[in-house]
Design a protein around this motif. Structure first.
Motif, PDB file in Angstrom:
ATOM      1  N   ALA A  57      87.714  70.623  94.842  1.00  0.00           N
ATOM      2  CA  ALA A  57      86.790  69.487  94.726  1.00  0.00           C
ATOM      3  C   ALA A  57      87.396  68.320  93.965  1.00  0.00           C
ATOM      4  N   ASN A  58      88.154  68.598  92.907  1.00  0.00           N
ATOM      5  CA  ASN A  58      88.744  67.516  92.112  1.00  0.00           C
ATOM      6  C   ASN A  58      89.755  66.716  92.920  1.00  0.00           C
ATOM      7  N   ASN A  61      87.949  64.569  95.494  1.00  0.00           N
ATOM      8  CA  ASN A  61      87.326  63.396  94.890  1.00  0.00           C
ATOM      9  C   ASN A  61      88.371  62.350  94.516  1.00  0.00           C
ATOM     10  N   LYS A  64      89.209  60.436  97.595  1.00  0.00           N
ATOM     11  CA  LYS A  64      88.136  59.507  97.957  1.00  0.00           C
ATOM     12  C   LYS A  64      88.220  58.235  97.118  1.00  0.00           C
ATOM     13  N   ILE A  65      88.433  58.405  95.809  1.00  0.00           N
ATOM     14  CA  ILE A  65      88.535  57.238  94.932  1.00  0.00           C
ATOM     15  C   ILE A  65      89.736  56.389  95.322  1.00  0.00           C
ATOM     16  N   GLY A  82      87.964  57.508  86.962  1.00  0.00           N
ATOM     17  CA  GLY A  82      87.654  58.929  86.893  1.00  0.00           C
ATOM     18  C   GLY A  82      87.204  59.374  85.511  1.00  0.00           C
ATOM     19  N   TYR A  85      85.757  62.820  84.647  1.00  0.00           N
ATOM     20  CA  TYR A  85      86.580  64.031  84.581  1.00  0.00           C
ATOM     21  C   TYR A  85      87.278  64.205  83.237  1.00  0.00           C
ATOM     22  N   ILE A 127      83.299  59.656 102.291  1.00  0.00           N
ATOM     23  CA  ILE A 127      82.268  59.147 101.390  1.00  0.00           C
ATOM     24  C   ILE A 127      81.081  58.729 102.255  1.00  0.00           C
ATOM     25  N   VAL A 135      80.104  53.426  95.011  1.00  0.00           N
ATOM     26  CA  VAL A 135      81.414  53.906  94.551  1.00  0.00           C
ATOM     27  C   VAL A 135      82.314  52.721  94.203  1.00  0.00           C
TER      28      VAL A 135
END
Length: 211
Positions: A57-58, A61, A64-65, A82, A85, A127, A135
């Motif tokens: 998942a990290n 993500n 995506k960023i 981020g 995190y 996304i 975002v």
């Protein structure tokens, strides 16, 4: 393109153990019946999306960023992103390093690059459309809030571009005014760099926000 599809397709077969190299026969081996029975994506975006979904998942993500920033992003920028995190001791760079190891990105110096435009597109499409403006707005906000005021010029253009892409969901008039001021600064910076077309865009956007 087709070249990217072939490379990613073959990598996916190797990752799943469907295409192996035999040291005994010294050739690649596969089972046609198994391959034809598998549900395979028939385009680059679909194939890359399937590969991304297998990431933790990290890392997903992080991709995506990064996709929100375009085809490439530099460590000097992503170190400010981020923040959610940080409590877990995770930064964006390690997340993108996973993407590099998977062949989805490559790194030159301090700059992460998507290996192909279609990979960046696939990451961005993951996304949900209804969330994208939020975002972008969050990225812009993080850059503006976490960069020291005397260093903001280094990420100003990126921050303003991100805020513009999320401007439609800004509800605070004060934040709109702050964005207009940032746009004016971006316009001045563009003029100083003799980038007159971008300068006109930022200045017109600033005026439009105040109307």
């Amino acid at each position: 393109g087709n070249g990217l599809f072939v490379v990613q397709f073959l990598k996916s077969l190797c990752d799943e153990g469907l295409l192996t190299f035999s040291l005994l026969s010294r050739q690649w081996e596969w089972d046609v019946d198994v391959l034809t029975s598998r549900d395979m994506a028939d385009d680059v975006v679909g194939l890359v999306t399937m590969k991304m979904l297998k990431l933790d998942a990290n890392a997903l993500n992080g991709l995506k960023i990064a996709s929100c920033l375009g085809s490439q992003c530099d460590e000097s920028t992503i170190k400010y992103l981020g923040s959610e995190y940080e409590g877990r001791g995770i930064g964006l760079s390690p997340m993108l390093d996973v993407a590099v190891n998977e062949g989805l990105m490559f790194k030159v110096g301090t700059t992460y690059n998507f290996a192909h435009d279609d990979i960046q597109k696939a990451a961005y499409c993951m996304i949900p459309e209804a969330e994208r403006k939020y975002v972008h707005l969050q990225i812009g906000r993080e850059l503006c809030s976490r960069v020291q005021p005397n260093q903001l010029e280094t990420v100003l253009i990126i921050a303003v571009d991100q805020l513009f892409r999320g401007a439609d969901v800004i509800t605070s008039r004060d934040e709109v005014i702050r964005l207009a001021r940032l746009a004016l600064r971006a316009g001045d910076a563009a003029i100083a760099a003799s980038a007159f077309l971008p300068a006109s865009f930022y200045l017109l956007q600033a005026v439009g926000l105040l109307e």
